[in-house]
Design a protein around this motif. Structure first.
Motif, PDB file in Angstrom:
ATOM      1  N   GLN A 204     -33.785  -6.482 -34.216  1.00  0.00           N
ATOM      2  CA  GLN A 204     -33.325  -6.725 -32.851  1.00  0.00           C
ATOM      3  C   GLN A 204     -33.683  -8.154 -32.509  1.00  0.00           C
ATOM      4  N   ARG A 205     -32.721  -8.905 -32.016  1.00  0.00           N
ATOM      5  CA  ARG A 205     -32.968 -10.318 -31.732  1.00  0.00           C
ATOM      6  C   ARG A 205     -33.598 -10.507 -30.354  1.00  0.00           C
TER       7      ARG A 205
ATOM      8  N   ILE B 135     -38.499  -5.561 -35.714  1.00  0.00           N
ATOM      9  CA  ILE B 135     -38.042  -4.609 -36.711  1.00  0.00           C
ATOM     10  C   ILE B 135     -38.198  -3.231 -36.060  1.00  0.00           C
ATOM     11  N   VAL B 136     -37.081  -2.520 -35.896  1.00  0.00           N
ATOM     12  CA  VAL B 136     -37.095  -1.262 -35.150  1.00  0.00           C
ATOM     13  C   VAL B 136     -36.421  -0.153 -35.947  1.00  0.00           C
ATOM     14  N   ALA B 137     -36.808   1.084 -35.622  1.00  0.00           N
ATOM     15  CA  ALA B 137     -36.107   2.271 -36.110  1.00  0.00           C
ATOM     16  C   ALA B 137     -35.160   2.687 -35.004  1.00  0.00           C
TER      17      ALA B 137
ATOM     18  N   LYS C  82     -30.779   0.760 -27.625  1.00  0.00           N
ATOM     19  CA  LYS C  82     -31.893   1.704 -27.664  1.00  0.00           C
ATOM     20  C   LYS C  82     -32.447   1.826 -29.079  1.00  0.00           C
ATOM     21  N   PHE C  83     -33.749   2.084 -29.141  1.00  0.00           N
ATOM     22  CA  PHE C  83     -34.411   2.262 -30.428  1.00  0.00           C
ATOM     23  C   PHE C  83     -35.475   3.334 -30.281  1.00  0.00           C
ATOM     24  N   HIS C  84     -35.953   3.856 -31.409  1.00  0.00           N
ATOM     25  CA  HIS C  84     -36.968   4.894 -31.395  1.00  0.00           C
ATOM     26  C   HIS C  84     -38.370   4.308 -31.393  1.00  0.00           C
ATOM     27  N   GLU C  85     -38.601   3.265 -32.221  1.00  0.00           N
ATOM     28  CA  GLU C  85     -39.957   2.732 -32.349  1.00  0.00           C
ATOM     29  C   GLU C  85     -39.909   1.304 -32.902  1.00  0.00           C
TER      30      GLU C  85
END
Length: 143
Positions: free
Chosen positions: A16-17, A28-30, A40-43
């Protein structure tokens, strides 16, 4: 909380920038494969700063245990994240997408100008060029 309802490969570990114009910083996302890049992201699993510091080092921080957890759940890393994880030795090194660059001189070696002026078995270079352009084979003299 349901992690995914679209199948095992719908989770992704990607970047994600963040940051300013001409000065990116990435998280760096899940996240779900179907969410937007900065959606949206989880973590949050780490950060990546692609601009080298004064010593030429790019900064990467990773939560390796959480990355392994998300990969066991079924998340696939994006191409760039897979490269970063390969460098950090969390994953095997990512394969190269393109073959190594071959120098131009190896692909197209230079020919010397003298080789064009040589004659072919008694005919001059001009006669050979005329014969090859007409499609006929050059005449051979009997010996």
């Amino acid at each position: 909380m349901s992690l995914s309802n679209r199948g095992p490969s719908s989770l992704r570990i990607s970047l994600q920038r963040f940051g300013r114009i001409h000065r990116p910083v990435y998280r760096i996302v899940a996240k779900s494969r179907y969410s937007s890049r900065d959606g949206k992201f989880h973590e949050i699993l780490g950060t990546y700063d692609p601009i080298p510091d004064m010593h030429g080092n790019k900064q990467v921080s990773l939560k390796i245990d959480r990355i392994k957890h998300w990969m066991m759940v079924g998340a696939e890393p994006s191409e760039r994240v897979a490269k970063l994880l390969g460098i950090a030795e969390v994953l095997p090194p990512a394969p190269r997408r393109v073959p190594p660059r071959v120098p131009f001189d190896v692909l197209f070696p230079r020919e010397e100008a003298d080789s064009d002026a040589e004659s072919v078995e008694g005919t001059s270079a001009a006669d050979g060029a005329a014969a090859s352009s007409s499609g006929a084979a050059p005449e051979q003299k009997p010996s």
